[in-house]
Design a protein around this motif. Structure first.
Motif, short mmCIF file in Angstrom:
data_model
loop_
_atom_site.label_atom_id
_atom_site.label_comp_id
_atom_site.label_asym_id
_atom_site.label_seq_id
_atom_site.Cartn_x
_atom_site.Cartn_y
_atom_site.Cartn_z
N ASN A 266 0.83 -1.20 0.00
CA ASN A 266 0.00 0.00 0.00
C ASN A 266 0.88 1.26 0.00
O ASN A 266 1.69 1.45 0.90
N TYR A 345 -0.88 -6.15 -2.20
CA TYR A 345 -1.63 -6.72 -3.32
C TYR A 345 -0.87 -7.96 -3.78
O TYR A 345 0.28 -7.88 -4.21
N VAL A 348 -6.01 -11.14 -6.91
CA VAL A 348 -7.39 -10.79 -6.62
C VAL A 348 -8.12 -12.03 -6.09
O VAL A 348 -8.10 -13.09 -6.71
N GLU A 407 -7.52 0.24 1.56
CA GLU A 407 -7.14 -0.96 0.82
C GLU A 407 -7.80 -0.97 -0.56
O GLU A 407 -7.17 -1.34 -1.56
N GLU A 408 -9.06 -0.58 -0.62
CA GLU A 408 -9.75 -0.52 -1.91
C GLU A 408 -9.08 0.49 -2.83
O GLU A 408 -8.89 0.23 -4.03
N HIS A 410 -5.99 1.35 -2.87
CA HIS A 410 -4.74 0.74 -3.34
C HIS A 410 -5.01 -0.27 -4.45
O HIS A 410 -4.41 -0.20 -5.54
N LEU A 411 -5.94 -1.18 -4.23
CA LEU A 411 -6.18 -2.26 -5.19
C LEU A 411 -6.86 -1.75 -6.46
O LEU A 411 -6.59 -2.27 -7.55
N GLU A 414 -4.30 -0.74 -8.84
CA GLU A 414 -3.30 -1.74 -9.22
C GLU A 414 -3.75 -2.64 -10.36
O GLU A 414 -2.95 -3.01 -11.21
N ASP A 415 -5.01 -3.03 -10.38
CA ASP A 415 -5.38 -4.14 -11.25
C ASP A 415 -6.78 -3.93 -11.82
O ASP A 415 -7.75 -3.79 -11.06
N TYR A 418 -9.35 -6.23 -10.30
CA TYR A 418 -9.96 -5.87 -9.03
C TYR A 418 -11.07 -4.84 -9.26
O TYR A 418 -12.11 -4.88 -8.60
N TYR A 422 -14.71 -5.27 -8.00
CA TYR A 422 -15.30 -4.22 -7.15
C TYR A 422 -16.70 -3.86 -7.63
O TYR A 422 -17.65 -3.81 -6.84
#
Length: 455
Positions: A266, A345, A348, A407-408, A410-411, A414-415, A418, A422
């Motif tokens: 993160n 991360y 997923v 956290e959301e 961050h993710l 990233e991807d 995700y 989401y």
């Protein structure tokens, strides 16, 4: 007429972690716990040359980590062949000659050893690491220091021959120290963040593993079966041991060949702050001298059976509820298999309890605290204590909500997978969809912009 459906099915994105991996680890751990608990009976039955006592010591707890990890690793490599996934960054079919990577590997080892030295310095400076339960973690890590140092040499030399890009964060860290080649600050910070997570949380997990294991294995289980609180305490202890054992395995096995490496840690300060507030020595909710202590006038997380002691039916129902909540909490860790970790991360995860809510561990843990401690029902009869307790536990829950949002963030950055997960959860997942729709209804609507006058 076509038999095809008129609309494309809204399928949940595939998980990067299979459901069976964690269940195999859970099965092995369960068998091992049974053996440790019933070891006296096993010794007597088979006439084994061993002490007639339960295996409850810290070494037994550490062996539990190995036994839990073994089937998960074997399944991942031999059946799922995770080492062949493109996400590992490894090309097993085109190894380089050792002479081509030796300079890279030496630089990487310099960076890796320097990182370990920084973690060791942090441990040395933190006096809390050298007292109480943390002392066991330091003893384990001190014992492993030399073997890890030695084994890191053949490991890095071997892996660099197969890595598509061997100049990773550890190499950039080493290049920065050596000063002979260009290095990228972003890579160094990525490397340091990842190892900060592993260093901090591995010590914490090693610290809690022996105590939880002993609390589960040592007592006579038959004494728990005479009341709802007894059964609940035994099963809740089991759930927390499952979380501790599989979670610790996840921190230890952050390795590229297992596709369990840290893709990123993160990058947001708020994310680190929200997480660290929940763990010693920074923990803010307990013990009693911490600012968000919420159990004034309450016996603790066992307040529920004091409150319902005169109501047997409710006591059974409440015991079942608490076991269910801790079961979900443990399930959320089991679902990670060998990839459990905070602030990182590592792929997923979309199956198990993560098909119902994006944060099953946080949700179940906070509901457990509210239902078990009942902080608003104090034995002192003080309204002040009741209101204060409820307020502070609400603050604790707010911290976990904050953790979830960081956290959301961050993710999501990233991807794309995700991001797909989401939004799928907002449309389909029972709990997430319910909260999402409620939030939409409560969120004030912005007025539509006024139309511009025609010219």
């Amino acid at each position: 007429m076509s038999d095809q459906p008129s609309q494309t099915a809204d399928l949940r994105p595939a998980s990067d972690v299979s459901a069976i991996t964690g269940w195999l680890g859970l099965g092995a751990l369960t068998i091992y716990v049974m053996i440790c608990h019933f070891w006296p009976e096993i010794v007597v039955t088979f006439g084994l040359p061993s002490r007639v006592e339960r295996l409850t010591g810290p070494n037994a707890a550490l062996l539990g980590l190995v036994i839990t990890a073994a089937p998960m690793v074997l399944w991942s490599v031999l059946v799922e062949k995770v080492h062949r996934r493109p996400s590992t960054g490894i090309d097993w079919d085109n190894p380089r000659p050792l002479s081509d990577v030796i300079d890279v590997s030496i630089t990487k080892l310099a960076g890796l050893w320097a990182t370990w030295a920084l973690i060791a310095l942090f441990y040395w400076l933190g006096r809390w690491y050298w007292e109480g339960p943390y002392l066991f973690a330091m003893q384990v890590l001190t014992t492993l220091a030399v073997p890890l140092f030695v084994l890191s040499i053949p490991y890095v030399l071997w892996l660099d021959r197969y890595l598509i890009q061997p100049r990773d964060g550890a190499w950039h860290m080493g290049a920065m120290l050596v000063g002979r080649e260009a290095w990228e600050p972003d890579q160094v910070w990525h490397h340091l963040r990842a190892w900060a997570v592993k260093g901090f949380f591995t010590a914490f997990m090693l610290m809690i593993v022996p105590g939880g294991f002993q609390n589960l294995v040592a007592p006579d289980w038959s004494e728990f079966f005479f009341s709802p609180p007894g059964i609940a305490i035994l099963l809740i202890t089991l759930m927390f041991v499952i979380d501790e054992q599989i979670g610790t395995v996840g921190y230890v096995l952050t390795m590229k060949p297992l596709d369990a490496h840290i893709r990123s840690a993160n990058p947001f300060l708020a994310g680190w702050l929200a997480a660290l507030l929940c763990y010693p020595p920074f923990q803010v909710m307990s013990p009693q001298d911490r600012p968000l202590f919420y159990l004034s006038g309450v016996p603790g997380d066992d307040n529920w059976f004091h409150v319902f002691a005169s109501y047997p039916t409710i006591l059974w129902v409440w015991a079942g509820l608490l076991v269910f909540l801790t079961g979900v909490y443990a399930w959320a860790t089991v679902a990670f298999g060998i990839r459990f970790s905070n602030l990182t991360y590592r792929g997923v995860l979309t199956n198990g309890p993560y098909a119902f809510t994006r944060h099953p561990a946080y949700l179940s843990k906070n509901l457990f605290w509210w239902c078990a401690s009942m902080p608003f029902l104090v034995q002192t009869g003080s309204t002040t204590d009741a209101v204060r307790n409820a307020f502070f536990l609400a603050c604790v829950s707010a911290i976990y909500f904050w953790r979830a949002k960081t956290e959301e963030k961050h993710l999501l950055g990233e991807d794309p997978k995700y991001r797909e997960y989401y939004h799928w959860m907002e449309r389909n997942a029972l709990i997430t969809r319910t909260f999402h729709r409620l939030g939409q209804k409560l969120r004030p609507r912005r007025p539509e912009p006024a139309a511009l006058p025609a010219e």
